[in-house]
Design an enzyme around this catalytic site. Structure first.
Site, PDB file in Angstrom:
ATOM      1  N   ASP A 259      -0.789   5.105  12.523  1.00  0.00           N
ATOM      2  CA  ASP A 259      -1.087   5.438  11.133  1.00  0.00           C
ATOM      3  C   ASP A 259       0.231   5.654  10.398  1.00  0.00           C
ATOM      4  OD1 ASP A 259      -3.553   6.782   9.375  1.00  0.00           O
ATOM      5  OD2 ASP A 259      -1.601   7.671   8.966  1.00  0.00           O
ATOM      6  N   ASN A 267       1.731   5.835  -2.088  1.00  0.00           N
ATOM      7  CA  ASN A 267       0.888   5.261  -3.138  1.00  0.00           C
ATOM      8  C   ASN A 267       1.009   6.029  -4.446  1.00  0.00           C
ATOM      9  OD1 ASN A 267      -0.241   2.997  -1.923  1.00  0.00           O
ATOM     10  ND2 ASN A 267      -1.914   4.155  -0.987  1.00  0.00           N
ATOM     11  N   HIS A 272       0.429   1.602  -5.806  1.00  0.00           N
ATOM     12  CA  HIS A 272      -0.336   0.945  -4.745  1.00  0.00           C
ATOM     13  C   HIS A 272       0.280  -0.395  -4.333  1.00  0.00           C
ATOM     14  CE1 HIS A 272      -3.794   3.679  -4.482  1.00  0.00           C
ATOM     15  NE2 HIS A 272      -3.610   3.878  -5.792  1.00  0.00           N
ATOM     16  N   ASP A 276       0.967  -1.479  -0.551  1.00  0.00           N
ATOM     17  CA  ASP A 276       0.558  -2.748   0.059  1.00  0.00           C
ATOM     18  C   ASP A 276       1.741  -3.424   0.744  1.00  0.00           C
ATOM     19  OD1 ASP A 276      -1.977  -2.360  -0.870  1.00  0.00           O
ATOM     20  OD2 ASP A 276      -1.821  -3.764  -2.548  1.00  0.00           O
ATOM     21  N   ARG A 291       2.655  -9.394  22.263  1.00  0.00           N
ATOM     22  CA  ARG A 291       2.417 -10.613  23.038  1.00  0.00           C
ATOM     23  C   ARG A 291       1.260 -11.409  22.445  1.00  0.00           C
ATOM     24  NH1 ARG A 291       1.028  -7.604  28.500  1.00  0.00           N
ATOM     25  NH2 ARG A 291      -0.318  -6.606  26.934  1.00  0.00           N
ATOM     26  N   GLU A 302      -4.601   2.735   6.058  1.00  0.00           N
ATOM     27  CA  GLU A 302      -3.280   2.595   6.664  1.00  0.00           C
ATOM     28  C   GLU A 302      -3.312   2.761   8.181  1.00  0.00           C
ATOM     29  OE1 GLU A 302      -3.618   6.988   5.528  1.00  0.00           O
ATOM     30  OE2 GLU A 302      -4.390   5.062   4.881  1.00  0.00           O
ATOM     31  N   ARG A 322       8.806   1.775  21.390  1.00  0.00           N
ATOM     32  CA  ARG A 322       9.570   0.683  20.793  1.00  0.00           C
ATOM     33  C   ARG A 322       9.071   0.370  19.395  1.00  0.00           C
ATOM     34  NH1 ARG A 322       8.721  -2.343  25.466  1.00  0.00           N
ATOM     35  NH2 ARG A 322       7.769  -3.977  24.184  1.00  0.00           N
TER      36      ARG A 322
END
Length: 383
Positions: A259, A267, A272, A276, A291, A302, A322
């Site tokens: 998240d 926002n 917004h 985006d 992969r 989100e 990572r």
């Protein structure tokens, strides 16, 4: 018995039908369509010229008809190469076509032998059909459903064998065909082989175009419009497949739920449109490190999920760290992007655990990371 002229006219009509079918696909802008349409136009004219043998001049019904039909099979091959995103061998096809037309002319004006003209034409058609079959088989990785590919390749290779067999038979028995309109069984069979190539290969091409259009429509239906990530529905479908396979083969599966931290503030303060851009950047950079077998999906807002087949808890934690470190770095690009971080929850599939429970555990671990200070990774408790 069906006369050769009737067979030629029926096949010419089939080429017209194929042109209408290809015309219905014009809005798709699929690569190869222009070449396939040109091939059927050329074949239609060639078949009419063949049917005019004895009425029209020999230059039109022999050199003209054979040259146009050879050009049509070359165009079909070019269409398949373009369809698969490959370079067409124009020089090789041009050289083969010129040699074919020259051979037909030689065995018409220098040494008049219809059998040898048949040998020359059959050799070119047989080799091009074989090349089409090999091209299709080598492109199986692009198939959504394999039946259209196997059908087209099978038809092409079968026609290649028939053409080469016809050429060999006439080379060994030059007196076998004494007249073009001779209504013998062998003459009709071999004439069918020579004339039905275009309709059959065009049918295979149309089947593959429909297969690709269905795949593209299915992909669009299962992709998030803004970010291009898989949708929640697609995630559940893929997860169902992966979990059944994992239980069958006893391999691990893990799930990451992430998240964007303080996304509402982005926002509210930046607009917004900037929010985006953040979501699009997140998906783009995540996609660069996952992969092919992984599934990265947007759950909503989100919040995203990353399904990791063949990954236990330790491997999943490494991927999560990572990913977190990658996303906390400034986004590359000429246009500056608001800095952002993500919090990630990790859960590994337990025996007989449904996906909804796995998702719930990963989501709970995500909120633990949020409450602990954000920009963190947390591993869910064992189910």
């Amino acid at each position: 018995m069906l006369s050769p002229v009737t067979l030629l006219l029926i096949t010419a009509a089939l080429c017209v039908v194929m042109l209408f079918v290809l015309g219905s696909l014009a809005r798709s802008s699929m690569p190869g369509l222009h070449a396939w349409r040109a091939a059927n136009v050329l074949a239609f004219v060639a078949l009419l010229l063949y049917a005019g043998r004895g009425v029209l001049p020999g230059l039109l019904t022999i050199e003209g008809a054979n040259g146009l039909l050879a050009l049509s099979i070359a165009a079909i091959h070019v269409g398949f190469r373009k369809f698969f995103g490959q370079t067409a061998p124009y020089r090789l096809l041009a050289a083969g076509w010129l040699a074919t037309v020259a051979g037909v002319a030689f065995f018409h004006y220098v040494f008049d032998a219809i059998a040898m003209r048949t040998v020359v034409v059959s050799l070119f058609h047989g080799l091009v059909c074989a090349a089409i079959g090999v091209t299709v088989l080598r492109s199986l990785a692009q198939a959504r459903a394999r039946y259209p590919f196997y059908f087209t390749a099978g038809v092409a290779l079968l026609l290649a064998v028939a053409h080469l067999g016809r050429g060999l038979m006439y080379a060994l028995q030059p007196d076998m065909q004494t007249a073009f309109y001779q209504a013998t069984t062998w003459n009709l069979v071999f004439l069918s082989v020579g004339t039905l190539v275009l309709p059959l290969l065009t049918m295979g091409a149309v089947m593959m175009v429909h297969d690709r259009l269905l795949a593209e429509a299915d992909d669009r239906a299962n992709r998030d419009y803004l970010t291009g990530a898989w949708t929640r529905r697609a995630l559940f479908q893929m997860a169902d497949h992966e979990l059944r396979r994992a239980r069958r083969h006893s391999h691990p599966v893990s799930l990451l739920v992430l998240d964007v931290d303080r996304f509402k503030q982005i926002n509210d303060s930046q607009g917004h449109a900037e929010g985006d851009r953040v979501l699009v950047d997140l998906v783009r950079r995540t996609g660069s490190m996952v992969r092919d077998i992984d599934c990265f999906a947007r759950l909503g807002g989100e919040e995203f999920a990353l399904l990791l087949p063949y990954s236990g808890a330790a491997a999943a934690m490494q991927v999560a760290q990572r990913l977190r470190q990658l996303l906390e770095q400034p986004a590359p690009g000429a246009l500056p992007l608001t800095a952002y971080t993500v919090s990630i929850g990790v859960a590994t599939l337990a025996p007989e655990e449904p996906f909804s429970t796995l998702l719930g555990r990963a989501d709970a671990a995500l909120y633990e990371a949020k409450h602990a200070g954000r920009n963190l990774v947390r591993l869910a408790e064992t189910a």
